[in-house]
Write an enzyme that holds these catalytic residues in place. Structure first.
Site, PDB file in Angstrom:
ATOM      1  N   HIS A   1       1.079   0.115  -0.905  1.00 54.70           N
ATOM      2  CA  HIS A   1       0.976  -1.348  -0.941  1.00 54.70           C
ATOM      3  C   HIS A   1      -0.300  -1.814  -1.637  1.00 54.70           C
ATOM      4  O   HIS A   1      -0.399  -2.975  -2.014  1.00 54.70           O
ATOM      5  CB  HIS A   1       1.198  -1.980   0.443  1.00 54.70           C
ATOM      6  CG  HIS A   1       0.036  -1.935   1.389  1.00 54.70           C
ATOM      7  ND1 HIS A   1      -0.091  -0.978   2.373  1.00 54.70           N
ATOM      8  CD2 HIS A   1      -1.043  -2.729   1.524  1.00 54.70           C
ATOM      9  CE1 HIS A   1      -1.191  -1.188   3.065  1.00 54.70           C
ATOM     10  NE2 HIS A   1      -1.795  -2.253   2.570  1.00 54.70           N
TER      11      HIS A   1
ATOM     12  N   SER B   1      -7.021  -0.545   4.284  1.00 53.81           N
ATOM     13  CA  SER B   1      -5.857   0.090   3.699  1.00 53.81           C
ATOM     14  C   SER B   1      -6.303   1.037   2.605  1.00 53.81           C
ATOM     15  O   SER B   1      -7.104   0.672   1.752  1.00 53.81           O
ATOM     16  CB  SER B   1      -4.931  -0.953   3.098  1.00 53.81           C
ATOM     17  OG  SER B   1      -4.113  -1.463   4.085  1.00 53.81           O
TER      18      SER B   1
ATOM     19  N   ASP C   1       3.170   5.522   2.856  1.00 58.59           N
ATOM     20  CA  ASP C   1       2.491   4.435   2.129  1.00 58.59           C
ATOM     21  C   ASP C   1       1.324   4.967   1.277  1.00 58.59           C
ATOM     22  O   ASP C   1       0.165   4.734   1.590  1.00 58.59           O
ATOM     23  CB  ASP C   1       1.974   3.413   3.165  1.00 58.59           C
ATOM     24  CG  ASP C   1       1.591   2.089   2.532  1.00 58.59           C
ATOM     25  OD1 ASP C   1       1.429   2.027   1.302  1.00 58.59           O
ATOM     26  OD2 ASP C   1       1.430   1.104   3.283  1.00 58.59           O
TER      27      ASP C   1
HETATM   28  N1  ARG Z   1       0.229  -4.637   7.607  1.00 59.18           N
HETATM   29  C1  ARG Z   1      -0.349  -3.887   6.508  1.00 59.18           C
HETATM   30  C2  ARG Z   1      -1.527  -4.663   5.930  1.00 59.18           C
HETATM   31  O1  ARG Z   1      -1.971  -5.599   6.534  1.00 59.18           O
HETATM   32  C3  ARG Z   1       0.679  -3.552   5.462  1.00 59.18           C
HETATM   33  C4  ARG Z   1       1.085  -4.695   4.635  1.00 59.18           C
HETATM   34  C5  ARG Z   1       2.143  -4.342   3.640  1.00 59.18           C
HETATM   35  N2  ARG Z   1       3.011  -5.522   3.511  1.00 59.18           N
HETATM   36  C6  ARG Z   1       4.167  -5.694   4.176  1.00 59.18           C
HETATM   37  N3  ARG Z   1       4.675  -6.891   4.256  1.00 59.18           N
HETATM   38  N4  ARG Z   1       4.796  -4.687   4.708  1.00 59.18           N
HETATM   39  O2  ARG Z   1      -1.866  -4.750   4.791  1.00 59.18           O
HETATM   40  N1  GLU Z   2      -2.552  -3.072   5.875  1.00 59.77           N
HETATM   41  C1  GLU Z   2      -3.912  -3.501   5.989  1.00 59.77           C
HETATM   42  C2  GLU Z   2      -4.653  -3.555   4.662  1.00 59.77           C
HETATM   43  O1  GLU Z   2      -4.098  -3.755   3.651  1.00 59.77           O
HETATM   44  C3  GLU Z   2      -4.595  -2.635   6.960  1.00 59.77           C
HETATM   45  C4  GLU Z   2      -4.053  -2.972   8.261  1.00 59.77           C
HETATM   46  C5  GLU Z   2      -5.053  -3.636   9.143  1.00 59.77           C
HETATM   47  O2  GLU Z   2      -5.274  -4.836   9.038  1.00 59.77           O
HETATM   48  O3  GLU Z   2      -5.609  -2.862   9.924  1.00 59.77           O
HETATM   49  O4  GLU Z   2      -5.845  -3.519   4.619  1.00 59.77           O
END
Ligand code: ARG
Ligand code: GLU
Length: 724
Positions: A84, A652, A226
């Site tokens: 991502h 991330s 991922d």
């Molecule tokens: N929750 C993760 C973050 O905050 C992954 C985001 C990827 N986007 C999604 N909609 N699945 O970045």
């Molecule tokens: N998916 C999140 C990012 O892009 C990390 C997840 C979180 O917030 O811990 O940084």
């Protein structure tokens, strides 16, 4: 024996203050954490984690693009980050002939690696504590608004001054970053080097890299591979350079060996990366507002917008493609806020903060420091009461006008254009206008007026009925949302790119005349005007007071709780967090194990589904149990795992390292029940989620057949496999 008991008691006492909590500055790591890290299991000297005067783990960690982390995993500049995080690059290289998002991409040799203009990775060369210097400058410089102490532009100037005074060598690739820590009680300067010839090397298909998409997002158990791979190129001398075909793979100062040894519950882990923003030291009054007012408002707005979009996306493939990425972005924080709100309630965060505040007040009084700290909490209480309605109105404005109704957000850009004309004149107006038109072209490519009309109707109705009435413009007083929608979408030129170009055609005067006759523009202008006039100034005024209070409060916390493990809130600078691999109990009678396996992918498999489809090759490998050297002791293919590391957005792509500094996983998310860790960390339920390094190796090796990449890595195999 006695010594042993003492030791046990001592370690229990330290562990009880949430040993896993915290995102620590590397410069203070030794003083603040050497003991705790060793107790938890770190096996290498702390100086190998960070060393101001020599090589350390930090030399293999990069800030990837704008907001993610990445790490070097070979002597030839191979960089690992999340799928991502590489998504934009993968999308940029995709077209109808080769759809790398769907099919994946693997460069089987260096010539096949794809230059990715615009993408950079940044290393940190040095970190300097410049607190004294900044404090001196703060005393010298004029500061009519009283905000210098945390203004990025002011601190940027101070950084340059400092570099000049200290003769720090600055090249075109050098970046200086001076940031405030502990609310403005400490300052650090980061001297960085930016590499800009970055090439795409590998990405699994989305059915692996994004498996589970939004449904599984922020959730455990998780089965998302991922990850994606890039390579840093440099000139022949290893120096940063713009893209050139003569550039060569960069030789890093350090790279992470990749561990195929696997992990077990209670193993030590640490994560090094760039957490974006946390607010761990907010007073209870602020947290109450987030839980009771702000998060619910934002969630309700996004909920409405997402439901409308989802309805269209499920029926219409073209709309699905147009809205997929926008939808994912909006859904990401919508879901996060829901988890955060629940977690804050369930963990009693507000009561715990209130308790802490009582102690704070007691210690202030006991120390006779009422003059400096005595009224902080009462002032906070009053300010948060005073700001409440403004803060709610601000969130409505941000979420409805700027973020989720597209026609209003387009209109707002034009509103800013009109302001440019009023403040800077015709030339600036024309420059901005031309810029806007090229930006709009991309936005309208993914715009459906049909979808936006339905979103608008829902959101404008929420705005008119739920945001504080006293700040609403005339145009929204007792408005009939459906009539307003018909009128705006029936006539506004903002509903198509051609219409927009028509509006923007001509000199400033005629453009502004046309704009001000457009029903869509008129509406945006009335809302934005009343926001600028009735909400923004007062919000800013109270907010500034709170920021100043927060600085003093932080100073007091450090003074009166010297034995607590106080770390600075995240601010997109490099940090280390550490903990243990651990499952958790999300709710009554439910226990989550810490490791997930490929078996779960097969359990979740829905043929043809856009979130849960699985590539045939992966199913074949699963059926044949063809896992190469990467299977777990139990014969299964490990996929992801969770631990107590304290991470947030921006982490991330961060490396998850074992006790020896080998890469055991790749951070990509947190568990839903624990997303409140940005405000309150609870060791019971806060977990970060990582892809297991073995799954990454397995996908590269067995799924993609990219042996070339496996060969350039240093892989640490379990003893039993050494002979192979
Ligand atoms: N929750 C993760 C973050 O905050 C992954 C985001 C990827 N986007 C999604 N909609 N699945 O970045
Ligand atoms: N998916 C999140 C990012 O892009 C990390 C997840 C979180 O917030 O811990 O940084």
């Amino acid at each position: 024996m006695r010594k042993q008991i003492l030791f046990v008691l001592f370690s229990l006492a330290t562990l009880s203050i949430h040993a896993d909590e915290g995102m620590w500055m590397l410069t203070d790591l030794k003083a603040q954490n050497a003991v705790a890290m060793r107790e938890l299991g770190l096996e290498i000297p702390i100086e190998e984690v960070y060393n101001a005067n020599g090589l350390s783990l930090k030399d293999a960690v990069v800030h990837f693009g704008g907001g993610c982390t990445g790490e070097v995993i070979s002597s030839e500049g191979l960089v690992l980050t999340n799928h991502h995080c590489g998504y934009g690059a993968i999308q940029q290289h995709s077209n109808v002939e080769h759809d790398y998002l769907t099919d994946g991409f693997w460069a089987m040799n260096r010539d096949a690696e794809l230059p990715t203009p615009g993408l950079t990775v940044t290393f940190i060369d040095r970190i300097l504590d410049v607190t004294d210097y900044v404090n001196e400058q703060l005393k010298k410089d004029p500061d009519p608004d009283g905000v210098n102490y945390l203004s990025p532009s002011y601190l940027g100037n101070v950084a340059e001054r400092f570099a000049k005074a200290e003769n720090i060598e600055i090249t075109p690739a050098t970046k200086l970053e001076l940031k405030a820590f502990y609310g403005g009680n400490k300052y650090y300067l980061f001297i960085k080097t930016v590499y800009s010839d970055i090439r795409m090397v590998g990405a699994p298909p989305s059915s692996i890299g994004k498996f589970g998409a939004d449904t599984d997002n922020w959730m455990w158990p998780r089965h998302t591979g991922d990850f994606s791979l890039f390579r840093i190129y440099a000139d022949k001398n290893g120096k940063p350079a713009e893209y050139s075909k003569d550039n060569v793979p960069y030789t890093p100062k350090h790279f992470f060996p990749v561990s195929a040894k696997g992990i077990q519950e209670n193993d030590f882990t640490m994560v090094m990366g760039y957490p974006g923003r946390t607010q761990e030291y907010l007073p209870s009054f602020a947290v109450e507002q987030i839980v009771n007012d702000l998060n619910p408002a934002k969630i309700e707005i996004r909920d409405a917008a997402l439901k409308v979009q989802d309805g269209f996306m499920r029926k219409d493939n073209a709309i699905k493609i147009q809205y997929a990425s926008k939808y994912a972005g909006v859904a990401n924080y919508w879901k996060k806020w829901i988890g955060e709100t629940k977690g804050l309630k369930k963990s009693n965060a507000i009561a715990i903060k209130q308790d802490f505040e009582k102690k704070f007040q007691e210690r202030v009084n006991k120390a006779g420091k009422q003059a400096e700290y005595g009224t902080i909490l009462a002032d906070f209480e009053k300010n948060y009461k005073d700001i409440r309605e403004y803060a709610i109105a601000r969130d409505y404005f941000t979420e409805v006008v700027l973020r989720n109704s597209e026609i209003l957000s387009f209109g707002y850009r034009l509103y800013q254009l009109e302001q440019v004309y009023n403040t800077k004149g015709e030339q600036a107006f024309n420059d901005r206008k031309n810029n806007l038109i090229s930006g709009f072209e991309g936005l309208y490519k993914d715009y459906s007026a049909q979808v936006d009309e339905k979103v608008f109707e829902q959101l404008i109705s929420l705005y008119a009925t739920k945001s504080p009435k006293q700040f609403l413009p005339e145009s929204l007083n007792n408005v009939n949302a459906s009539a307003l929608t018909t009128s705006v979408f029936g006539s506004s030129k903002l509903t198509s790119f051609n219409g927009l170009k028509e509006l923007l055609n001509g000199d400033a005067k005629s453009v502004l005349e046309k704009l001000n006759q457009d029903k869509g523009y008129q509406l945006v202008k009335s809302i934005a005007d009343s926001y600028q006039k009735n909400v923004a100034p007062k919000f800013d005024e109270i907010n500034l007071k709170n920021i100043a209070l927060q600085r003093t409060y932080m100073k007091g916390i450090m003074e009166f709780f010297p034995n607590d493990r106080i770390f600075p809130d995240a601010n997109s600078t490099l940090r280390v967090t550490y903990g243990k691999v651990k499952g958790y109990k999300p709710s009554d009678a439910v226990i989550y194990e810490p490791v997930s396996y490929l078996d779960g992918v097969i359990e979740k498999y829905i043929p043809g589904d856009y979130e849960f489809d699985v590539p045939k090759k992966l199913i074949d490998l699963y059926n044949a149990k063809d896992y190469g050297r990467y299977a777990d002791k139990n014969g299964k293919m490990p996929l992801a795992f969770i631990a107590t590391n304290h991470t947030t957005g921006g982490n991330s792509g961060s490396p998850a390292l074992d006790a020896k500094g080998n890469l055991i996983g790749l951070n990509f998310d947190r568990v839903w029940e624990g997303t409140m860790s940005d405000i309150y960390y609870s060791p019971e339920i806060c977990r970060n989620i990582m892809v297991d390094a073995r799954y990454i190796l397995f996908v590269i090796d067995k799924f993609a057949g990219a042996k070339n990449l496996i060969e350039e890595m240093t892989i640490v195999y379990p003893k039993s496999q050494k002979a192979k």
